[in-house]
Design an enzyme around this catalytic site. Sequence first.
Site, PDB file in Angstrom:
ATOM      1  CG  ASP A  30      -2.091   0.817   1.159  1.00 44.60           C
ATOM      2  OD1 ASP A  30      -3.075   0.347   1.064  1.00 44.60           O
ATOM      3  OD2 ASP A  30      -1.881   2.407   1.312  1.00 44.60           O
ATOM      4  CD  GLU A 151     -13.833 -10.508  -2.668  1.00 48.07           C
ATOM      5  OE1 GLU A 151     -14.454 -11.326  -2.132  1.00 48.07           O
ATOM      6  OE2 GLU A 151     -12.470 -11.004  -3.055  1.00 48.07           O
ATOM      7  N   GLY A 253     -35.740   0.772   5.968  1.00 43.15           N
ATOM      8  CA  GLY A 253     -35.045   1.719   7.080  1.00 43.15           C
ATOM      9  C   GLY A 253     -34.733   3.246   6.769  1.00 43.15           C
ATOM     10  CB  CYS A 260     -20.094  -1.185  -2.057  1.00 39.38           C
ATOM     11  SG  CYS A 260     -18.700  -1.537  -1.696  1.00 39.38           S
TER      12      CYS A 260
HETATM   13  C1  UDX Z   1     -22.258  -4.607  -0.220  1.00 42.46           C
HETATM   14  C2  UDX Z   1     -22.372  -5.845  -0.714  1.00 42.46           C
HETATM   15  O1  UDX Z   1     -23.266  -6.702   0.113  1.00 42.46           O
HETATM   16  C3  UDX Z   1     -21.074  -6.779  -1.104  1.00 42.46           C
HETATM   17  O2  UDX Z   1     -21.405  -7.846  -1.793  1.00 42.46           O
HETATM   18  C4  UDX Z   1     -20.112  -5.908  -2.015  1.00 42.46           C
HETATM   19  O3  UDX Z   1     -19.006  -6.655  -2.247  1.00 42.46           O
HETATM   20  C5  UDX Z   1     -19.929  -4.296  -1.245  1.00 42.46           C
HETATM   21  O4  UDX Z   1     -21.435  -3.808  -0.859  1.00 42.46           O
HETATM   22  P1  UDX Z   1     -21.363  -3.734   2.370  1.00 42.46           P
HETATM   23  O5  UDX Z   1     -21.287  -2.366   1.774  1.00 42.46           O
HETATM   24  O6  UDX Z   1     -20.416  -4.277   3.176  1.00 42.46           O
HETATM   25  O7  UDX Z   1     -21.437  -4.909   1.237  1.00 42.46           O
HETATM   26  O8  UDX Z   1     -22.865  -3.690   3.147  1.00 42.46           O
HETATM   27  P2  UDX Z   1     -24.434  -4.818   2.981  1.00 42.46           P
HETATM   28  O9  UDX Z   1     -24.296  -5.408   4.163  1.00 42.46           O
HETATM   29  O10 UDX Z   1     -24.730  -5.112   1.833  1.00 42.46           O
HETATM   30  O11 UDX Z   1     -25.330  -3.313   3.419  1.00 42.46           O
HETATM   31  C6  UDX Z   1     -25.271  -2.000   2.586  1.00 42.46           C
HETATM   32  C7  UDX Z   1     -26.130  -1.230   3.289  1.00 42.46           C
HETATM   33  O12 UDX Z   1     -27.576  -1.622   2.963  1.00 42.46           O
HETATM   34  C8  UDX Z   1     -26.074  -0.896   4.680  1.00 42.46           C
HETATM   35  O13 UDX Z   1     -26.188   0.256   4.942  1.00 42.46           O
HETATM   36  C9  UDX Z   1     -27.363  -1.857   5.439  1.00 42.46           C
HETATM   37  O14 UDX Z   1     -27.843  -1.056   6.666  1.00 42.46           O
HETATM   38  C10 UDX Z   1     -28.201  -1.328   4.016  1.00 42.46           C
HETATM   39  N1  UDX Z   1     -29.383  -2.349   4.101  1.00 42.46           N
HETATM   40  C11 UDX Z   1     -28.981  -3.806   4.042  1.00 42.46           C
HETATM   41  C12 UDX Z   1     -30.856  -2.166   4.205  1.00 42.46           C
HETATM   42  O15 UDX Z   1     -31.043  -0.861   4.463  1.00 42.46           O
HETATM   43  N2  UDX Z   1     -31.647  -3.068   4.440  1.00 42.46           N
HETATM   44  C13 UDX Z   1     -31.352  -4.350   4.153  1.00 42.46           C
HETATM   45  O16 UDX Z   1     -32.468  -5.212   4.184  1.00 42.46           O
HETATM   46  C14 UDX Z   1     -30.044  -4.684   3.847  1.00 42.46           C
END
Ligand code: UDX
Length: 442
Positions: A30, A151, A253, A260
């Site tokens: 890095d 990923e 929510g 992401c």
């Molecule tokens: C996401 C993808 O899931 C993953 O596959 C990708 O590689 C990167 O982006 P991440 O950003 O870690 O992962 O979070 P994730 O658990 O998917 O949740 C994303 C957002 O959605 C969070 O703010 C979460 O609170 C929200 N969320 C998730 C909801 O508001 N409702 C849900 O039912 C699920």
Amino acid sequence: MNIGVIGLGYVGMATSLAFALHRHQVIGVDRQRDKVELLIQGKLPFFERDMQEHLISLQSDGFLSFTDKLSACVCQSDILFLCVGTPTSPDGNADLQDLFRVVQDLQEIWDSCPPLNGCLLVIKSTVPVGTADIVQEMLSRYGVSVASNPEFLREGCALSDALLPSRIVIGTYDSHSRSILETLYLPFQVPKVHTSPREAELIKYASNAFLATKISFVNELARLSERLGTDIVTVAEGMGMDPRIGQSYLGAGIGYGGSCFPKDVQAIIRQAEASGERLGILERVADVNESQIEWVIRQWKRLIPDLRGKRVGVLGLAFKPGTDDLRASPALALVEAFLREGADVTAFDPLAMEAARSILPEVRFARQAIDVCEGAHAVVLATEWEPFLHLDWQTVKKVMASPVLLDGRNAWPKQELLRLGFRYAGVGRGVGQPIDETGKMG
Ligand code: UDX
């Protein structure tokens, strides 16, 4: 194999640890020297479950090392994984500056010291379709092959997702690259999908965009539910029982956040525009998400119409539980909305408070969850950390100035809370008044 990992954020660290756990020789690089120094001392620069322990043991077993010199990493590796960040640029496109800087640095290194025969550069960063084509073009004169292997890991369980992903997408131009990646991933007993690099790149954006769509769909339906007097939690549960729909990502929510979904939805919309297509559904997905907090606050004001000077306790600041990441956190946006309404906000988060202090100077930070309830006119659930779901409700009620609970994640037990005498509002589940012993609303 000798594996080099370029960029040591969540994706790079999960990739490094997963391959080192499979007994490959991994060297991570890095350009942030302070980050590399921390890693060499065995300290993870962010919180991520299970990573800290493996970081220490894999380094002492000699499977994992770190450097801030790209050339040191490159010269020792048969395969290089490119894991640098691709944030949003001001116009909504993915910002590929860091990625192309690395590719140019690789050209300089390989100009003076040609790569090992058959070296493979694998792009794991989320990049617009066609990026691998450009990188392949830039590196073909060195005999280096490029592949795309996106990923899908989630923060909070990044390492277990890297070790046991739902699928592994392998996008290659030639059979040599394909067979290297097949061999590398042989011990990972999960479905493998072989595609072109362009298809692999689109699979990543399409997957994130679809999950974001489910969330915005249910959030928009929550608005309808509020008008029709139904509970979106019950509705989503009933929908999700259909295996073609599924329960996951139907949690209404305060909206999605993190590093992401918001950026990837924007990036695919921009990429479509540039190619002459309009992704109207995704434009609405982004709109619903961006307006969700404003809409939620409007609903909650039915319980607490004037927030000026009111004490509001906020539970949770991270964009989701299990992480200290505040990037695009809807919890932060919610706190900011309460501050704009004139409320006096106290907040608590088990991991993300240190980082939040400089972002939210007007907020008081509590030492534990119950402290945010003390004297509060409303307590808000902004991030559904497990301990916040099992508070001692009698004590909460006793210490609050008025018993109003605002559930931004629909994760609190609505009926139980109403029976305990709280006034409760979630997202798309109506505004609930206390229920007395006879079952009547107060
Ligand atoms: C996401 C993808 O899931 C993953 O596959 C990708 O590689 C990167 O982006 P991440 O950003 O870690 O992962 O979070 P994730 O658990 O998917 O949740 C994303 C957002 O959605 C969070 O703010 C979460 O609170 C929200 N969320 C998730 C909801 O508001 N409702 C849900 O039912 C699920």
